[in-house]
Design an enzyme around this catalytic site. Structure first.
Site, PDB file in Angstrom:
ATOM      1  N   ARG A 148      30.455  24.130  55.779  1.00 22.76           N
ATOM      2  CA  ARG A 148      28.962  24.490  56.078  1.00 22.76           C
ATOM      3  C   ARG A 148      28.067  23.356  56.172  1.00 22.76           C
ATOM      4  O   ARG A 148      26.954  23.480  56.300  1.00 22.76           O
ATOM      5  CB  ARG A 148      28.420  25.525  55.168  1.00 22.76           C
ATOM      6  CG  ARG A 148      29.258  26.850  55.175  1.00 22.76           C
ATOM      7  CD  ARG A 148      29.295  28.029  54.579  1.00 22.76           C
ATOM      8  NE  ARG A 148      30.127  29.209  54.808  1.00 22.76           N
ATOM      9  CZ  ARG A 148      31.238  28.961  54.016  1.00 22.76           C
ATOM     10  NH1 ARG A 148      31.154  28.380  52.959  1.00 22.76           N
ATOM     11  NH2 ARG A 148      32.074  29.755  54.206  1.00 22.76           N
ATOM     12  N   GLY A 208      38.141  30.251  46.978  1.00 22.40           N
ATOM     13  CA  GLY A 208      39.220  30.683  46.876  1.00 22.40           C
ATOM     14  C   GLY A 208      39.302  32.022  46.048  1.00 22.40           C
ATOM     15  O   GLY A 208      40.488  32.615  45.461  1.00 22.40           O
ATOM     16  N   GLY A 209      38.331  32.794  46.199  1.00 21.03           N
ATOM     17  CA  GLY A 209      38.213  34.247  45.185  1.00 21.03           C
ATOM     18  C   GLY A 209      39.326  35.048  45.794  1.00 21.03           C
ATOM     19  O   GLY A 209      39.498  36.155  45.099  1.00 21.03           O
ATOM     20  N   GLU A 210      39.847  34.941  46.958  1.00 20.52           N
ATOM     21  CA  GLU A 210      41.101  35.962  47.470  1.00 20.52           C
ATOM     22  C   GLU A 210      42.448  35.486  46.856  1.00 20.52           C
ATOM     23  O   GLU A 210      43.419  36.185  46.956  1.00 20.52           O
ATOM     24  CB  GLU A 210      41.105  36.036  48.924  1.00 20.52           C
ATOM     25  CG  GLU A 210      40.208  37.107  49.258  1.00 20.52           C
ATOM     26  CD  GLU A 210      38.617  36.831  49.308  1.00 20.52           C
ATOM     27  OE1 GLU A 210      38.368  35.533  49.343  1.00 20.52           O
ATOM     28  OE2 GLU A 210      38.086  37.927  48.762  1.00 20.52           O
ATOM     29  N   TRP A 260      30.659  29.879  46.831  1.00 23.75           N
ATOM     30  CA  TRP A 260      31.029  29.070  47.948  1.00 23.75           C
ATOM     31  C   TRP A 260      30.009  29.042  49.018  1.00 23.75           C
ATOM     32  O   TRP A 260      30.215  28.730  50.246  1.00 23.75           O
ATOM     33  CB  TRP A 260      32.496  29.655  48.358  1.00 23.75           C
ATOM     34  CG  TRP A 260      32.389  31.270  48.744  1.00 23.75           C
ATOM     35  CD1 TRP A 260      32.601  32.251  47.730  1.00 23.75           C
ATOM     36  CD2 TRP A 260      31.967  31.946  49.972  1.00 23.75           C
ATOM     37  NE1 TRP A 260      32.496  33.363  48.363  1.00 23.75           N
ATOM     38  CE2 TRP A 260      32.291  33.577  49.694  1.00 23.75           C
ATOM     39  CE3 TRP A 260      31.679  31.663  51.256  1.00 23.75           C
ATOM     40  CZ2 TRP A 260      32.089  34.305  50.757  1.00 23.75           C
ATOM     41  CZ3 TRP A 260      31.339  32.822  52.413  1.00 23.75           C
ATOM     42  CH2 TRP A 260      31.709  34.049  51.889  1.00 23.75           C
ATOM     43  N   ASN A 278      33.241  37.768  44.979  1.00 26.29           N
ATOM     44  CA  ASN A 278      33.975  38.913  44.512  1.00 26.29           C
ATOM     45  C   ASN A 278      34.983  38.779  43.320  1.00 26.29           C
ATOM     46  O   ASN A 278      35.598  37.656  43.172  1.00 26.29           O
ATOM     47  CB  ASN A 278      34.746  39.560  45.713  1.00 26.29           C
ATOM     48  CG  ASN A 278      35.851  38.610  46.107  1.00 26.29           C
ATOM     49  OD1 ASN A 278      35.459  37.760  46.847  1.00 26.29           O
ATOM     50  ND2 ASN A 278      37.084  38.646  45.501  1.00 26.29           N
ATOM     51  N   ASP A 321      34.764  44.178  47.753  1.00 27.75           N
ATOM     52  CA  ASP A 321      34.638  42.719  48.372  1.00 27.75           C
ATOM     53  C   ASP A 321      33.271  42.454  48.686  1.00 27.75           C
ATOM     54  O   ASP A 321      32.964  41.761  49.617  1.00 27.75           O
ATOM     55  CB  ASP A 321      35.706  42.460  49.529  1.00 27.75           C
ATOM     56  CG  ASP A 321      36.024  40.997  49.718  1.00 27.75           C
ATOM     57  OD1 ASP A 321      35.531  40.219  48.850  1.00 27.75           O
ATOM     58  OD2 ASP A 321      36.515  40.514  50.819  1.00 27.75           O
ATOM     59  N   ASP A 323      31.061  40.149  47.858  1.00 34.45           N
ATOM     60  CA  ASP A 323      30.243  39.094  47.291  1.00 34.45           C
ATOM     61  C   ASP A 323      28.803  39.025  47.241  1.00 34.45           C
ATOM     62  O   ASP A 323      28.415  39.700  48.225  1.00 34.45           O
ATOM     63  CB  ASP A 323      30.960  37.752  47.952  1.00 34.45           C
ATOM     64  CG  ASP A 323      32.438  37.661  48.309  1.00 34.45           C
ATOM     65  OD1 ASP A 323      32.891  36.706  47.926  1.00 34.45           O
ATOM     66  OD2 ASP A 323      32.886  38.438  48.981  1.00 34.45           O
TER      67      ASP A 323
END
Lengths: 566, 153
Positions: A148, A208-210, A260, A278, A321, A323
């Protein structure tokens, strides 16, 4: 007879084969004197865009008004930078151009996907230097090979890489000054955030939340790269908030809450305001009973100590999910220091930023079926995947009523402008055992491919909707507001639009050839205002707009300006 | 179905061990594997070459024991001109490799993970001149999460 090999010499930087003229690969030292004080007063030098949101307050507002409601219909492309892609890269099918171009005194600093950083002449678009970090092909990316943007200060350009490094580059040459690893790729961590400079530190968060990681925010010394602090967003057993996680087992250790998206900052409170991601697993709440702090929260972190001072959780015990990584826009109303936050769950939260006290909550999307939040903040979950193998449909889908892409706030009009995604999804709970580096969702998810809509919607500080510009598809790109009473917003189908900030009337449109999923910015060089927009569709489009999965990616930065007068 | 032990034989039987037998080129991932050696100072070195008419890097999978600096010797024994585009922190490295030539590249790579390298001319990349550099190891201890060791696949 042995024939000697031809001497092929030594391999050179690929960037040397890009048409540069001698001496043209060094940028003037425009970043040498950029520091905390200038960034604090960033909007007093509107010709520049010094930091990710344009200013610490996250408003994505520029007072520049050369381009305005009267003449915007005459702007056209000034120059185009084509990044292109070569070779085999991680996320070859998911890369996207998401950055916010930073501009300092005529030089643009820009990050792309897969470790690219460029310095460009902001007046001509000519590349001055490039940096390319080698990104592992097999790095874990939940949602695409994206970045970003950069931060600038003290003669350096700061950027994170997909394999969770934070780098400082020499702003004149693009050469690496220091390099620190702040995430574990074997655990599924990565990095996509635009760094934020605060005082003598550069602040970055993890992705890396998933993958069932433990989210964190980190600070490094600008000059040396020495690590200053780490703030975990899921407490360990015994720490404050740990009673919102199961007391047995290690759900907390895989709990998510990644940071993130870039924080905002208030010098007076000395607090960073960061939204957290999340909980993990995303959709299987039964393995993590409780509210799961500090997931899906607005978290205020002391910028010096790196410690949490207060929090406001937008979706306790999230199983959709949702976030809360959306920006925290700082503004004042009736003498109060407030913070506005458009959440994936479909609600606009306004909070007192001195203490986290709720001021008001308002829905900003038409269809919300997952649950309801009352004006005093009481959350009632209604529809969620709690039975193994049983599909559940809900609005908004997991990409949210607004994804990470940012709203803007104009202090001139007193309005927020938010890109809205009105699309649902079906989740079917499928429990899985946790294993490090493997996606940890706990469900199969399919986002609707029909019956969707979107808008740019304008809200005042009381949460009243003032106007709505409707689109057939969800709006998936950040909004830019300007002193010319304009709101710029890109569409997934490539159109870049200028709306009247007071009425929502469409005043100008340009087809950019690829969908928008980035952060347009504006700046001025030699008295001419430019609007800069990275264009490159991609990332988690199966999450926010699966109907556009087949669209071309694109990889251009396009700038627009009024015709030159001569 | 096949087993790992039968791999070489089956590649030969199917014609996947050379260009223009089964497929048009050499299918990626059907080449050889080799390891870089480590010097006493921690820097690493290795050689990759293109053998005559094989249109494949040898080794096509090069393994580094850890992240860091690699001195790579590149040899083109083929009877055609190729080149190499190699991953490295800072910028990708490029070198022309005319027939019967030898050159060097200095690479800096993070570990762990793997990276592609190739000969970006014509369709060398699709014909078989795409290889991988695998970097072993873990991230530095200070970059790891503060949590108990977790199960891995």
């Amino acid at each position: 007879m042995t024939v000697e090999y031809v001497d092929a010499g030594e391999a050179i930087d690929q960037g040397n084969l890009s048409g540069k003229v001698p001496g043209g690969d060094v940028a003037p030292p425009v970043v040498r004197d950029v520091g905390y004080e200038r960034i604090l007063n960033a909007r007093s030098e509107p010709q520049n865009w010094l930091t990710y949101y344009g200013a610490y307050n996250g408003q994505r507002y520029s007072p520049l008004d050369q381009i305005n409601t009267e003449n915007v219909n005459r702007i056209g492309p000034a120059w185009v930078f084509q990044a292109g892609t070569t070779g085999i890269i991680a996320g070859a099918s998911t890369y996207s151009f998401e950055a916010a171009p930073i501009v300092v005194d005529g030089i643009m600093f820009l990050a792309g996907w897969d470790g690219w950083v460029w310095a460009l002449d902001a007046k001509t678009g000519v590349e001055i230097w490039r940096y390319k970090h080698a990104v592992p092909f097999d790095v874990s990316l939940c949602c695409g090979n994206v970045n970003r943007g950069v931060a600038v200060a003290a003669g350096k350009v700061f950027v994170v890489t997909a394999n969770a490094h934070v780098l400082a580059l020499d702003a004149t040459t693009g050469k690496r000054v220091w390099d620190r690893t702040y995430g574990d790729v074997r655990a599924g961590e990565s990095a996509t955030v635009a760094p934020l400079i605060v005082k003598d530190k550069v602040v970055v968060g993890s992705s890396g939340g998933e993958f069932g990681v433990r989210g964190h925010l980190d600070a490094f010394d600008l000059e040396s790269g020495e690590h200053q602090w780490r703030c975990y967003m899921v407490p360990k057993p015994g720490e404050p908030g740990s009673d919102t996680w199961p007391s047995d087992g290690e759900a907390w250790a895989r709990g998510g809450a990644n940071c993130w998206i870039t924080a905002t900052f208030d010098q007076e409170t000395n607090l960073l305001y960061v939204g957290t991601g999340n909980p993990a697993p995303d959709f299987d709440g039964a393995v993590r009973e409780g509210d799961n702090l500090y997931t899906d929260s607005i978290v205020a972190v002391d910028a010096d100590a790196g410690q949490i001072r207060w929090h406001y959780q937008c979706t306790p015990h999230d199983v959709w999910d949702y976030d809360s990584i959306g920006e925290c826009i700082l503004f004042e109303s009736d003498g109060r220091k407030l913070l506005g936050h458009f959440d994936k769950n479909g609600y606009l939260f306004v909070v007192d930023r001195t203490n986290g006290e709720l001021v008001q909550i308002t829905p900003f999307v038409d269809r919300i079926t997952w649950g309801a939040i009352t004006r005093d903040g009481q959350v009632t979950a209604k529809v969620y995947p709690d039975e193994e193998g049983v599909p559940v449909h809900f609005y908004p889908g997991p990409a949210g009523a607004k994804e990470w892409t940012h709203a803007a706030y104009s202090p001139k009009t007193g309005l927020f402008y938010v890109p809205v995604q009105d699309v649902g999804a079906t989740a079917t709970r499928r429990r899985r055992e946790f294993k490090e580096s493997i996606p940890y969702w706990g469900a199969g998810v399919q986002v609707d491919i029909e019956d969707m809509t979107g808008s740019i919607s304008a809200f005042d500080a009381n949460g009243d909707e003032r106007w709505r510009w409707r689109n057939e598809l969800p709006m998936c790109a950040s909004v830019l507001a300007t002193g010319g009473d304009l709101v710029f917003a890109g569409e997934p189908t490539g159109e870049f639009n200028a709306l009247d900030a007071r009425t929502g009337e469409l005043l100008w449109q340009f087809q950019c050839g690829s969908g928008h999923h980035s952060n347009p910015t504006t700046y001025m060089v030699d008295g001419r205002q430019y609007i800069a927009v990275p264009v490159g569709w991609g990332a988690w489009s199966e999450g926010f707009l699966p109907g556009m999965l087949g669209a071309g990616h694109g990889s251009a930065l396009i700038t627009f300006a009024l015709p030159e007068t001569s | 179905m096949t087993t790992a032990q039968e791999r070489a034989g089956l590649l030969d039987e199917l014609g996947l061990d050379a260009q223009n037998k089964a497929a048009l080129g050499q299918v990626l991932g059907t080449g050889t594997i080799g390891q870089a050696t480590e010097r006493s100072d921690g820097r690493m070195e290795a050689t990759v070459r293109i053998r005559p008419d094989e249109i494949s890097w040898d080794p096509s999978i090069l393994v580094m024991p850890h992240g860091g600096d690699l001195e790579l010797e590149l040899i083109n024994d083929d009877l055609n001109t190729h080149c190499a585009l190699l991953p490295s922190n800072g910028d990708r490295k490029f070198i022309w490799l005319v027939n019967h030539s030898r050159g060097k590249a200095h690479l800096n790579l993070d570990g762990p993970g793997y990276y592609w390298f190739s000969s970006p001319t014509g369709n060398d990349e699709g014909r078989g001149l795409t290889g991988a550099i695998v970097v072993l190891g873990d991230v530095p201890p200070e970059a790891r999460l503060d949590r108990p060791n977790q199960p891995r696949p």
